[in-house]
Design an enzyme around this catalytic site. Structure first.
Site, mmCIF file in Angstrom:
data_model
loop_
_atom_site.group_PDB
_atom_site.id
_atom_site.type_symbol
_atom_site.label_atom_id
_atom_site.label_comp_id
_atom_site.label_asym_id
_atom_site.label_seq_id
_atom_site.Cartn_x
_atom_site.Cartn_y
_atom_site.Cartn_z
ATOM 1 N N ASP A 254 -1.589 8.592 -10.208
ATOM 2 C CA ASP A 254 -1.737 9.917 -9.840
ATOM 3 C C ASP A 254 -1.458 10.518 -11.309
ATOM 4 O OD1 ASP A 254 -1.736 12.445 -8.782
ATOM 5 O OD2 ASP A 254 0.009 12.261 -7.497
ATOM 6 N N ASP B 35 -6.030 17.506 -2.513
ATOM 7 C CA ASP B 35 -4.584 17.579 -1.912
ATOM 8 C C ASP B 35 -4.917 18.538 -0.447
ATOM 9 O OD1 ASP B 35 -3.138 15.979 -3.396
ATOM 10 O OD2 ASP B 35 -2.231 17.531 -4.523
HETATM 11 C C1 DGJ Z 1 -0.369 14.813 -5.809
HETATM 12 C C2 DGJ Z 1 -1.131 13.925 -5.089
HETATM 13 O O1 DGJ Z 1 -2.478 14.396 -4.910
HETATM 14 C C3 DGJ Z 1 -0.530 13.930 -3.700
HETATM 15 O O2 DGJ Z 1 -1.208 13.037 -2.748
HETATM 16 C C4 DGJ Z 1 0.795 13.085 -3.866
HETATM 17 O O3 DGJ Z 1 0.589 11.784 -4.289
HETATM 18 C C5 DGJ Z 1 1.725 13.841 -4.863
HETATM 19 N N1 DGJ Z 1 1.161 14.057 -6.012
HETATM 20 C C6 DGJ Z 1 2.889 13.142 -5.084
HETATM 21 O O4 DGJ Z 1 3.660 13.731 -6.125
#
Ligand code: DGJ
Length: 723
Positions: A473, A543
């Site tokens: 991430d 997201d």
């Molecule tokens: C952002 C990501 O896009 C989410 O899926 C998740 O992993 C969060 N970060 C976790 O902090």
């Protein structure tokens, strides 16, 4: 392939269907003659000689009416004397910014890797290295133009070498410049924001400068490193268009400039904003490459070409054509609030329902129970995990699941041991208080010691634990751009050096752990680009997991990127981002447009929901090959503002999908028509005795049930019968 016609001084690139032609003018400048359907090795010099325009422009080399500014050029350098936006600009030791690039020599060879940058490769690819030279600056600028004949794809990148005795500052070095002798085009870009990435944005080009760029240190949520130029009548299944997609994950610029003579200059490359590169005598610099596609077959044909090309020439070989596991991610199920019991209960239910990989998301390390600490301290929180990470993994694998782990290596929290030990490792400008985003700083990946440290930490984690998948991430962009590792005249190199450092880490880790399935993510699709796809075979698309929001996001993403690269999950309702309630069926159909998984609290499911999830999973497993690795195209619908249709198809199956946004009363009977089938091919609707020919499916199509509720969806699965 690539042919040089000595008599006309023209280079022709012939792919299966297309042609790219450029030539050397008597002055040594390069002219861009043609990019379009195949014409053959014919003399195209009239494209340039027949240009007649009254103008107020400088003559070149004092030759009357030889005006570079009105010609379609290949790699225009600033000011000599083309005064449109240049592709190339340097500052020399004397403060001057002119360069004059003229043909020196050329060579044809097989396509080679670009050192330190992601590169598209194929055994059939051939490259022309066209060397241009500026005698005053003593600089060699080599255009490396490549052809992938079977894929109808062309690529280009540029190598700049300082052969002089003084340092030169590169201020601008776009990866490509294409001059079109018309402004009768539409511009297509992909943009949006966090939670609504990659929406298609089409508008007419107009006089002046237009396009998209990123100054964020990543390709970004707000824009994708892509620009398309479309004939006004170009639609999904017909019409001419050009696409340029940069294989790069950092700051980029993609622009179209319509000049005063109604020419359109298209460029893509590293963003010249806040960029400059000090090139020492003897040193060289290479730009990232651009992937160029032309077609007269409309947007769907463009997508099919990019998909196939990325699958065969860019994605990590091991995974490019491999079916991906159905995963369960605990993020939207638990966020930071979990313990061993909860994780094992989720994994047990996931396994019972047919899932194959359990992914433990954020919160497993340091003291991280919310987003304000511990990034950088990649030591498992054994109290929270109820033992060691290895034990938890063992328990999950014992259930018959593979194990995957979330990590955000590029970041550090102010509240962390890593920051205490190395406060100087972050990106910041001395004397200025650095900004925090999500309570975190960005590690300075331009520095080799930081890269080495991360390689070591990741190697340890992956060696000590049975991890088959990593979700990498990245949750903030770069502000305070400054590096302690760079002297003042190299500070503007930080953005590019960061990305090159990131690529080095990704390359090293994926080489060391070649079985590791890497999924990248940047707060969703904040870095969904071909650069990342060279290392990670899949990317978290957004997201925003709402099925209806995802329709536009996935439509835009799949314009360029193959469906197996788009991670799409079924999540809970009311949806956590927009509060919408959609049926589990529709959530499943939309998520199965790509790489399928779940991220919701499986322990809160009703029996009926469990039955539906098991059914979805069995169906996906049965048709996974087609849904992940088959051909994905968008289908025409009656009302594009309220409906979406798409087709997934390969040698075995044809899968048609349709989603209504809102239900409307008493509309015309609607049918969904397939495309790109053979007229005589025969299909059977599975679990029925209904048979259709390809021609029937394309000309009449299948009847779409009238929606009785908002967000209704339908899927038809047809088996292709033997001839
Ligand atoms: C952002 C990501 O896009 C989410 O899926 C998740 O992993 C969060 N970060 C976790 O902090």
């Amino acid at each position: 392939m690539i042919e040089f016609n000595q008599a006309t001084q023209q280079f022709h690139f012939f792919s299966q269907n297309d042609q790219f032609t450029l030539g050397i003018l008597p002055s040594g400048h390069l002219a861009f003659y043609y990019f379009g359907e195949k014409l053959g090795n014919v003399d195209l010099s009239y494209v340039v000689t027949e240009i007649q325009r009254a103008s107020y422009l400088a003559d070149t080399d004092c030759i009357k009416d030889f005006k570079l500014e009105q010609l379609p050029l290949v790699y225009p350098a600033f000011g000599n004397p083309d005064l449109r936006t240049p592709a190339f600009e340097v500052e020399l030791a004397d403060g001057s910014r002119l360069s004059d690039l003229r043909y020196q020599k050329h060579q044809i060879s097989t396509k080679k890797e670009i050192k330190g940058l992601p590169t598209t490769l194929h055994e059939s690819a051939q490259s022309l290295q066209l060397v241009l030279y500026d005698c005053v600056a003593q600089m060699e600028v080599t255009l490396i133009i490549s052809i992938f004949p079977e894929h109808d794809v062309f690529t280009q990148h540029v190598r700049i070498e300082n052969q002089g005795i003084t340092e030169v500052q590169i201020e601008r070095c776009m990866s490509v410049n294409l001059d079109f002798l018309s402004d009768n085009y539409d511009l297509l870009t992909l943009g949006g924001a966090w939670g609504r990435e990659t929406h298609l944005n089409r508008r007419k080009v107009t006089q002046g400068f237009q396009g998209v760029d990123s100054k964020r240190g990543a390709s970004g949520h707000g824009q994708n490193p892509f620009i398309g130029l479309l004939a006004p009548d170009c639609q999904e299944n017909h019409g001419e268009l050009y696409g340029l997609n940069l294989v790069y994950s950092g700051n980029f610029l993609a622009s179209a400039e319509v000049d005063m003579h109604q020419n359109t200059r298209l460029q893509i490359g590293i963003n010249p904003f806040a960029f400059s590169w000090a090139l020492a005598p003897g040193a060289y610099f290479e730009t990232p490459e651009v992937v160029m596609v032309h077609t007269c077959g409309g947007l769907n044909e463009l997508s099919l070409r990019y998909h196939r090309f990325y699958q065969e020439c860019l994605l990590p070989k091991k995974f490019a054509k491999k079916e991906r596991p159905i995963l369960m991610n605990n993020w939207e199920a638990t966020y930071f609030d979990f313990d061993k019991e909860k994780i094992l209960a989720l994994a047990t239910t996931g396994k019972e329902l047919g899932m194959e990989l359990f992914v433990l998301d954020d919160g497993w390390f340091g003291q991280r129970n919310n987003d304000d600490s511990s990034l950088g301290d990649w030591t498992p929180n054994e109290e929270k995990l109820g033992g060691s990470l290895a034990e938890l993994i063992q328990a999950i694998c014992h259930l018959g699941l593979d194990f995957g782990l979330w990590i955000e290596p590029e970041m550090v929290s102010p509240k962390s041991h890593l920051f205490q030990a190395h406060p100087d490792w972050i990106i910041r400008v001395a004397q200025r208080e650095p900004q925090q985003v999500r309570h975190q700083y960005v590690l300075d990946l331009s520095r080799v010691e930081v890269q080495d440290y991360l390689i070591e930490v990741l190697t340890k984690l992956l060696t000590e634990n049975q991890i088959s998948y990593v979700k990498w991430d990245m949750n903030r962009n770069i502000t305070d751009a400054g590096s302690r590792g760079l002297s003042p005249n190299h500070q503007q190199e930080l953005g590019h050096r960061y990305i090159v450092g990131l690529y080095r880490i990704l390359a090293t880790i994926t080489e060391r752990f070649s079985e590791l399935l890497l999924e990248t993510c940047a707060g969703g699709g904040g870095r969904f680009d071909p650069g990342m796809l060279a290392y990670s075979a899949q990317i978290w698309t957004s997201d925003d997991t709402d099925a209806i929001e995802r329709l536009a996001i996935q439509e835009g993403t799949s314009l360029l990127y193959p469906q197996a690269t788009m991670s799409c999950h079924v999540s809970a309702v009311p949806n956590h981002q927009v509060g919408r309630i959609t049926s589990l069926k529709t959530r499943g159909i939309v998520a199965q447009q790509g790489n399928f998984g779940y991220e919701l609290d499986l322990l809160a499911l009703s029996e009926a929901e469990k039955i539906e999830i098991s059914r979805q999973i069995s169906e996906y497993k049965a048709y996974r090959r087609t849904m992940q690795l088959g051909r994905l195209v968008r289908l025409a619908v009656y009302d594009a503002t309220n409906e979406h249709g798409w087709q997934q198809e390969d040698e075995d199956y044809l899968i048609l999908n349709h989603v209504f946004v809102l239900a409307k009363a008493n509309t015309v009977p609607k049918r969904l028509k397939a495309i790109n089938l053979e007229n005589n091919a025969r299909y059977q609707l599975v679990d029925s005795q209904r048979f259709f020919t390809g021609a029937e499916l394309m000309s009449i199509g299948l009847s779409i049930p009238k929606p009785t509720t908002d967000f209704a969806s339908t899927r038809w699965i047809l088996r292709k019968l033997e001839e």
